[in-house]
Scaffold this motif. Structure first.
Motif, PDB file in Angstrom:
ATOM      1  N   LEU A 257       0.763  -1.142  -0.116  1.00  0.00           N
ATOM      2  CA  LEU A 257      -0.112   0.117   0.007  1.00  0.00           C
ATOM      3  C   LEU A 257       0.974   1.365  -0.055  1.00  0.00           C
ATOM      4  O   LEU A 257       0.534   2.483  -0.730  1.00  0.00           O
ATOM      5  CB  LEU A 257      -0.716  -0.136   1.304  1.00  0.00           C
ATOM      6  CG  LEU A 257      -1.901  -1.094   1.120  1.00  0.00           C
ATOM      7  CD1 LEU A 257      -2.920  -1.055   2.474  1.00  0.00           C
ATOM      8  CD2 LEU A 257      -2.852  -0.567  -0.100  1.00  0.00           C
ATOM      9  N   LEU A 258       2.065   0.955   0.741  1.00  0.00           N
ATOM     10  CA  LEU A 258       2.740   2.443   0.629  1.00  0.00           C
ATOM     11  C   LEU A 258       3.479   2.617  -0.633  1.00  0.00           C
ATOM     12  O   LEU A 258       3.515   3.759  -1.093  1.00  0.00           O
ATOM     13  CB  LEU A 258       4.068   2.111   1.780  1.00  0.00           C
ATOM     14  CG  LEU A 258       4.999   3.264   1.812  1.00  0.00           C
ATOM     15  CD1 LEU A 258       4.305   4.325   2.549  1.00  0.00           C
ATOM     16  CD2 LEU A 258       6.142   2.673   2.865  1.00  0.00           C
TER      17      LEU A 258
ATOM     18  N   ALA B 160       2.065   1.667  -3.560  1.00  0.00           N
ATOM     19  CA  ALA B 160       0.969   2.265  -4.261  1.00  0.00           C
ATOM     20  C   ALA B 160       0.512   3.636  -4.162  1.00  0.00           C
ATOM     21  O   ALA B 160       0.190   4.523  -5.004  1.00  0.00           O
ATOM     22  CB  ALA B 160      -0.338   1.319  -4.183  1.00  0.00           C
ATOM     23  N   ASP B 161       0.673   4.009  -2.867  1.00  0.00           N
ATOM     24  CA  ASP B 161       0.408   5.479  -2.338  1.00  0.00           C
ATOM     25  C   ASP B 161       1.557   6.363  -3.041  1.00  0.00           C
ATOM     26  O   ASP B 161       1.314   7.536  -3.767  1.00  0.00           O
ATOM     27  CB  ASP B 161       0.444   5.797  -1.005  1.00  0.00           C
ATOM     28  CG  ASP B 161      -0.994   5.147  -0.568  1.00  0.00           C
ATOM     29  OD1 ASP B 161      -1.982   5.160  -1.071  1.00  0.00           O
ATOM     30  OD2 ASP B 161      -0.710   4.956   0.827  1.00  0.00           O
TER      31      ASP B 161
ATOM     32  N   LEU C 179       0.908   6.554  -6.509  1.00  0.00           N
ATOM     33  CA  LEU C 179      -0.267   7.718  -7.123  1.00  0.00           C
ATOM     34  C   LEU C 179       0.349   9.107  -6.704  1.00  0.00           C
ATOM     35  O   LEU C 179      -0.331   9.842  -7.543  1.00  0.00           O
ATOM     36  CB  LEU C 179      -1.276   7.338  -6.009  1.00  0.00           C
ATOM     37  CG  LEU C 179      -2.578   8.157  -6.349  1.00  0.00           C
ATOM     38  CD1 LEU C 179      -3.244   7.982  -7.251  1.00  0.00           C
ATOM     39  CD2 LEU C 179      -3.502   7.921  -5.092  1.00  0.00           C
ATOM     40  N   PHE C 180       1.160   9.172  -5.832  1.00  0.00           N
ATOM     41  CA  PHE C 180       1.583  10.703  -5.561  1.00  0.00           C
ATOM     42  C   PHE C 180       2.230  11.432  -6.807  1.00  0.00           C
ATOM     43  O   PHE C 180       2.195  12.368  -7.211  1.00  0.00           O
ATOM     44  CB  PHE C 180       2.388  10.621  -4.143  1.00  0.00           C
ATOM     45  CG  PHE C 180       3.308  12.083  -4.265  1.00  0.00           C
ATOM     46  CD1 PHE C 180       2.432  13.209  -3.661  1.00  0.00           C
ATOM     47  CD2 PHE C 180       4.526  12.155  -4.388  1.00  0.00           C
ATOM     48  CE1 PHE C 180       3.331  14.317  -3.560  1.00  0.00           C
ATOM     49  CE2 PHE C 180       5.216  13.392  -4.380  1.00  0.00           C
ATOM     50  CZ  PHE C 180       4.734  14.399  -3.887  1.00  0.00           C
TER      51      PHE C 180
END
Length: 55
Positions: free
Chosen positions: A37-38, A40-41, A44-45
């Motif tokens: 998840l980190l 992926a975040d 996305l950023f």
């Protein structure tokens, strides 16, 4: 066009892995989920910042 084809291929493989596997979210595997998840975040950023720079 090429990005859409790659997105379809990666999405299809990801969907089949998620659909046909039973995930065990016990405490020993939580770090993998958190790291995923980190990542992926962070991706996305960079997508959001890159799209803003194109305006």
């Amino acid at each position: 066009m090429l990005q859409g084809i790659f997105n379809f291929i990666v999405g299809s493989v990801s969907y089949s892995i998620i659909k046909y596997n039973q995930f065990d979210f016990s405490m020993s595997h939580n770090y993998i989920v958190i790291i995923s998840l980190l990542i992926a975040d962070i991706g996305l950023f960079f997508e959001v910042v890159g799209d803003e720079q194109l305006r």
